[in-house]
Design an enzyme around this catalytic site. Sequence first.
Site, mmCIF file in Angstrom:
data_model
loop_
_atom_site.group_PDB
_atom_site.id
_atom_site.type_symbol
_atom_site.label_atom_id
_atom_site.label_comp_id
_atom_site.label_asym_id
_atom_site.label_seq_id
_atom_site.Cartn_x
_atom_site.Cartn_y
_atom_site.Cartn_z
ATOM 1 N N ASP A 1 0.872 -1.164 0.000
ATOM 2 C CA ASP A 1 0.000 0.000 0.000
ATOM 3 C C ASP A 1 0.918 1.226 0.000
ATOM 4 O O ASP A 1 2.118 1.112 0.264
ATOM 5 C CB ASP A 1 -0.878 -0.028 1.250
ATOM 6 C CG ASP A 1 -1.650 1.252 1.454
ATOM 7 O OD1 ASP A 1 -2.413 1.626 0.543
ATOM 8 O OD2 ASP A 1 -1.476 1.890 2.510
ATOM 9 N N ASP B 1 -0.221 5.229 0.710
ATOM 10 C CA ASP B 1 -0.512 6.305 1.659
ATOM 11 C C ASP B 1 -0.716 5.724 3.055
ATOM 12 O O ASP B 1 -1.615 4.904 3.267
ATOM 13 C CB ASP B 1 -1.744 7.085 1.214
ATOM 14 C CG ASP B 1 -1.693 8.544 1.635
ATOM 15 O OD1 ASP B 1 -0.648 8.973 2.147
ATOM 16 O OD2 ASP B 1 -2.685 9.257 1.446
#
Length: 212
Positions: free
Chosen positions: A12, A14
């Site tokens: 991932d 952010d």
Amino acid sequence: MVTLPCTAVLFDVDGTLVDSTPLVEAAARVWAAEYGLDADEFLSGAHGRRTSDRVADFLPADRVAAATARLDALEAERTDGITALPGALALLTAMNGMPWAMVTSMDKEQLRVRTGVAGVPLPPVVITAEDVPRGKPDPTGYLLGASRLGVDPSACVVIEDAPAGIAAGRAAGATVLAVATSHDRSELTAAHAVVADLTHVATGPGGLRLAR
């Protein structure tokens, strides 16, 4: 040291590699005021999800596209406060040939800007909001990322910071490592393992090594 066996890693972005919390929260507060919504309520479940999916929780379907575009525009007006999270750059530059990809709820332009400001390198395989019909917690993004790397999802470690992403990684059949960079550890218990941040993670023979 604990080892999580894998042949590839799906990151991932952010909250995992990049912190853009200040600009996201500032933009959401302006946006929520414009639409007569409670900003705190909107933000409480927004992290880790596509903007359009979260907007759809609050507005009728015929208003989602325009409202999403407005929020994206507000976020694009600023880049202050964007930084690489602890350990992110060191880990990405020391993958030692292990394949890795990014699977993010951001759109391509948001990803380009935020990783650029933070100095985080982009890999050849990147899955963004535009690439999937449904965002996290749906596993499609992680399944697509593994497919483009040519690796079975069960041979991947997904690294996530948010409950929606953890659910997506597990639904894809991957081993999920959570970093407690945006949520309390008590909210990350669905992951197979949890570390404070990526300073506790390194590549090693056969997988990722976790320092506890």
